[in-house]
Enzyme design. Structure first.
Site, PDB file in Angstrom:
ATOM      1  N   GLU A 106       0.825  -1.211   0.000  1.00 56.03           N
ATOM      2  CA  GLU A 106       0.000   0.000   0.000  1.00 56.03           C
ATOM      3  C   GLU A 106       0.861   1.263   0.000  1.00 56.03           C
ATOM      4  O   GLU A 106       0.536   2.243  -0.651  1.00 56.03           O
ATOM      5  CB  GLU A 106      -0.946   0.014   1.210  1.00 56.03           C
ATOM      6  CG  GLU A 106      -2.056  -1.022   1.122  1.00 56.03           C
ATOM      7  CD  GLU A 106      -2.989  -0.792  -0.068  1.00 56.03           C
ATOM      8  OE1 GLU A 106      -3.053   0.332  -0.579  1.00 56.03           O
ATOM      9  OE2 GLU A 106      -3.635  -1.760  -0.495  1.00 56.03           O
ATOM     10  N   CYS A 155     -13.134   1.511 -15.129  1.00 56.86           N
ATOM     11  CA  CYS A 155     -13.650   2.877 -14.982  1.00 56.86           C
ATOM     12  C   CYS A 155     -12.464   3.843 -14.943  1.00 56.86           C
ATOM     13  O   CYS A 155     -12.243   4.559 -13.985  1.00 56.86           O
ATOM     14  CB  CYS A 155     -14.493   2.967 -13.711  1.00 56.86           C
ATOM     15  SG  CYS A 155     -15.481   4.464 -13.630  1.00 56.86           S
ATOM     16  N   CYS A 177     -17.394   1.315 -20.282  1.00 55.28           N
ATOM     17  CA  CYS A 177     -18.709   1.146 -19.638  1.00 55.28           C
ATOM     18  C   CYS A 177     -19.424  -0.112 -20.133  1.00 55.28           C
ATOM     19  O   CYS A 177     -20.116  -0.777 -19.362  1.00 55.28           O
ATOM     20  CB  CYS A 177     -19.577   2.366 -19.876  1.00 55.28           C
ATOM     21  SG  CYS A 177     -18.858   3.860 -19.162  1.00 55.28           S
ATOM     22  N   CYS A 206     -18.585  -2.979 -18.019  1.00 54.71           N
ATOM     23  CA  CYS A 206     -18.537  -2.708 -16.578  1.00 54.71           C
ATOM     24  C   CYS A 206     -19.543  -3.556 -15.806  1.00 54.71           C
ATOM     25  O   CYS A 206     -20.722  -3.599 -16.152  1.00 54.71           O
ATOM     26  CB  CYS A 206     -18.811  -1.224 -16.352  1.00 54.71           C
ATOM     27  SG  CYS A 206     -18.879  -0.811 -14.611  1.00 54.71           S
ATOM     28  N   CYS A 260     -25.135   2.544 -12.345  1.00 55.27           N
ATOM     29  CA  CYS A 260     -24.358   3.768 -12.586  1.00 55.27           C
ATOM     30  C   CYS A 260     -25.222   4.878 -13.190  1.00 55.27           C
ATOM     31  O   CYS A 260     -25.701   4.772 -14.321  1.00 55.27           O
ATOM     32  CB  CYS A 260     -23.182   3.456 -13.520  1.00 55.27           C
ATOM     33  SG  CYS A 260     -22.163   4.893 -13.851  1.00 55.27           S
TER      34      CYS A 260
END
Ligand code: SF4
Length: 413
Positions: A58, A214, A221, A224, A230
């Site tokens: 991270e 995205c 899209c 997706c 959405c």
């Protein structure tokens, strides 16, 4: 107190939340990228080692692309597979391994935090997002949530740049996405959405969706997994037709999450109307004169002088060719003279500006600084004795230079 956000910016239907979780996790199980930290998080039985493995990933992934991080991550985990191993490393070793990854204070703070876990927490990683954030230097709200959910199964959400983009599109949030009103709202939203039984996978799935589907400029899209949830996608498809009730309902000027009335929906942008950001401040321009001092080493190969930067500030503790930041208004013909004076004071022997050969300019963009290095070279016949009261310095061959803790900017130089 701010008014509660209008319904269109929320996920208030439990059935929709359930469906979104299911669709997203099913897609993640099918399509997730194979990444070394994911393998470690899934297979490492020791909780502290698992938390450490996720933590390192991270920190490395902050501001840095996955493709760049993989090699650094593998080398890091090979060299310091545990917190205890990292706690024993020197800062020089950490900087050497980090060289080229950028944002160098990250490595330093990771190591300081590892020392703290070993010396003050008996080697035990804190297990919750709140404790991680409170006890570990360099761990903020996002990193604490990521470690706690991925390593320890805490049902807590995370908000990073990818999540901001996905959620702003899912819920047509067009106010400045760096504003506290939007950020607070997104944190509330992820904590509602996060899957209670697979929080770590859910968070990674949402970030993965932002990184691979995205994406900022040309989102996919059609492929997706959450397009049916959405609003930006629906709006792009149906425009202003009445088939989409309420999509513009709260655009009356006082909604803290809608686009400002002065910048309404631009149909040529489609879903990329979201998110929006206030214009960034342009980076500050800086010029620095730098001199590649060269001598013939004892084995005949050329050697170069590098000096260590101060232990705080930009590129703290890294090595560089002797450099001098230049005043903004200094005329270019004076730059060589300033550098010669600086080198002279430093080497304790005369250096004439005419002996400095101007090689060219190197531009390097740091996050907030547009840096131009004006590069000179100087060949030395004899040896020089550097004032030991000044920064640490050493002569290196080209090979040693590459293996030292030097920044990408200096490698360009
Ligand atoms: Fe992003 Fe398009 Fe999916 Fe909406 S449908 S979340 S805009 S990729």
């Amino acid at each position: 107190a701010a008014a509660p956000p209008p319904g269109r910016h929320l996920f208030s239907e439990p059935a929709e939340v359930e469906a979104l979780r299911g669709n997203l996790l099913a897609w993640y199980d099918r399509c997730k990228r194979d990444l070394p930290w994911r393998a470690l998080a899934a297979t490492e039985p020791d909780a502290d080692r698992r938390g450490y493995a996720v933590w390192v990933s991270e920190i490395m992934l902050q501001q840095t692309q996955v493709a760049t991080v993989i090699d650094y991550y593998n080398r890091w985990m090979q060299k310091w597979p545990t917190l205890q191993a990292l706690a024993q490393a020197s800062l020089e070793e950490v900087n050497e391994l980090w060289a080229g990854l950028g944002y160098y204070s990250r490595g330093k703070r990771l190591q300081e935090a590892a020392r703290k876990v070993v010396s003050e927490l008996a080697g035990r990683m804190p297990r919750t997002a709140e404790d991680l954030q409170k006890l570990l230097p360099g761990v903020g709200r996002y990193t604490g949530g990521a470690i706690a959910s991925i390593s320890y199964g805490q049902a807590t959400g995370v908000v990073d740049g990818n999540v901001i983009r996905v959620l702003c599109r899912l819920r047509c949030i067009g106010a400045d996405s760096s504003s506290p009103a939007v950020i607070d709202h997104l944190w509330d939203m992820v904590n509602v959405l996060v899957d209670r039984s697979r929080p770590g996978d859910f968070n990674q799935a949402l970030m993965e969706l932002g990184a691979t589907v995205c994406v900022p400029k040309a989102p996919l899209c059609g492929e997706c997994p959450v397009k049916q949830h959405c609003q930006a996608w629906r709006r792009q498809l149906f425009g202003k037709r009445p088939a989409v009730p309420d999509v513009e309902d709260c655009g009356v000027g006082d909604c803290p999450l809608c686009p400002p009335a002065t910048e309404p929906w631009d149909s040529s942008l489609g879903v990329t109307n979201f998110p929006r950001r206030a214009a960034k401040k342009p980076p500050r321009a800086m010029r620095t004169a730098t001199c590649v001092l060269e001598r013939r080493g004892c084995r005949g190969a050329p050697e170069y002088l590098i000096v260590q930067r101060p232990s705080s500030g930009l590129l703290a503790g890294l090595w560089e060719f002797p450099s001098l930041p230049l005043a903004q208004d200094l005329q270019e013909e004076k730059e060589g003279e300033e550098l010669a004076d600086h080198l002279q004071a430093w080497m304790g022997q005369p250096v004439a500006a005419k002996d400095l050969q101007l090689i060219g300019e190197v531009i390097h963009i740091f996050s907030h600084i547009h840096q131009t290095y004006v590069v000179y070279s100087l060949h030395l016949d004899g040896d020089v004795t550097l004032d030991p009261a000044l920064s640490p310095s050493r002569w290196v061959t080209e090979e040693e230079f590459s293996a030292s803790a030097v920044s990408t900017a200096m490698k360009k130089v």
